[in-house]
Scaffold this motif. Structure first.
Motif, short mmCIF file in Angstrom:
data_model
loop_
_atom_site.label_atom_id
_atom_site.label_comp_id
_atom_site.label_asym_id
_atom_site.label_seq_id
_atom_site.Cartn_x
_atom_site.Cartn_y
_atom_site.Cartn_z
N CYS A 142 0.93 -1.20 -0.08
CA CYS A 142 0.13 0.01 0.07
C CYS A 142 0.97 1.29 -0.04
N GLU A 157 -3.38 3.70 0.47
CA GLU A 157 -4.28 2.92 -0.38
C GLU A 157 -3.62 1.77 -0.96
N ILE A 159 -4.23 -1.69 -3.99
CA ILE A 159 -4.93 -2.14 -5.00
C ILE A 159 -5.26 -3.79 -4.96
N HIS A 164 -9.29 0.04 -6.00
CA HIS A 164 -8.53 0.98 -5.27
C HIS A 164 -9.10 0.97 -3.88
#
Length: 208
Positions: A142, A157, A159, A164
């Motif tokens: 992240c 954040e 993925i 997302h």
């Protein structure tokens, strides 16, 4: 009709007839709400069995459905083999040996046919076979999107499968904006995730 019952309930087809009847009873019980159909596909507790299912191409759908199709297709193979060749085999030991050979052949045909039949069914169960998010996200990288990350605050954040995800993350080692980290553990009561710096994780210095 007499020929049908004679073949279906005599050795060797009788073996698959019994298994198929058990499967039918199972589904009837499930439809009546007296039992639950296992659709999570979680067979991790038996790695050898899971590996065998993958090798045979029988993974990706609920095990009860796999077994039902296997019993049905094995029954069909056994029935028609015995219908065509059964009368040519004399009774006695030779007939028993013939029956064992038919069961083995029908089982092999059933496995191969089932692996083909379930291929178009896998997408229908794909979501059910995904492990929980808490399991899937551990080990994912992240990026810190807050001003920093501490043991009490921070956001990152990640993925996952092209999506997302903005997560609450925590770290024993202070992290700065845009620094990369790896998610190592879920914090259920805070709905957050423990992370470690990516360099620390891959160097093997993380404490877990």
């Amino acid at each position: 009709m007499e020929t049908f019952f004679s073949v279906a309930f005599s050795f060797p087809t009788m073996v698959f007839s019994i298994l198929l009847c058990v499967a039918i009873v199972y589904w009837l019980i499930s439809l009546l709400g007296m039992g639950d159909v296992d659709t999570d596909g979680d067979i991790d507790a038996s790695g050898d069995f899971s590996g065998l299912m993958v090798t045979l191409g029988l993974q990706g759908v609920p095990l009860p459905l796999v077994l039902t199709l296997l019993f049905l297709l094995g029954w069909l193979a056994s029935y028609f083999i015995d219908l065509i060749f059964g009368a040519l085999v004399p009774p006695g030991l030779l007939h028993w040996l013939y029956g064992v050979a038919v069961i083995f052949a029908a089982f092999v045909v059933g496995v191969l046919a089932t692996s083909v039949v379930i291929r178009p069914l896998r997408p229908l169960f794909r979501r059910a076979f995904l492990p929980p998010l808490q399991k899937r996200i551990v080990g994912t990288s992240c990026v810190v999107i807050s001003s920093g990350v501490t043991e009490s605050t921070g956001r990152g954040e990640a993925i996952l499968d092209g999506a997302h995800l903005v997560l609450q993350i925590r770290s024993h080692s202070p992290l700065s904006h845009r620094q990369r980290a790896v998610i190592i553990e879920h914090i259920p009561d805070k709905n957050a995730w423990w992370v470690v710096p990516e360099s620390e994780f891959y160097s093997g210095d993380s404490a877990g």
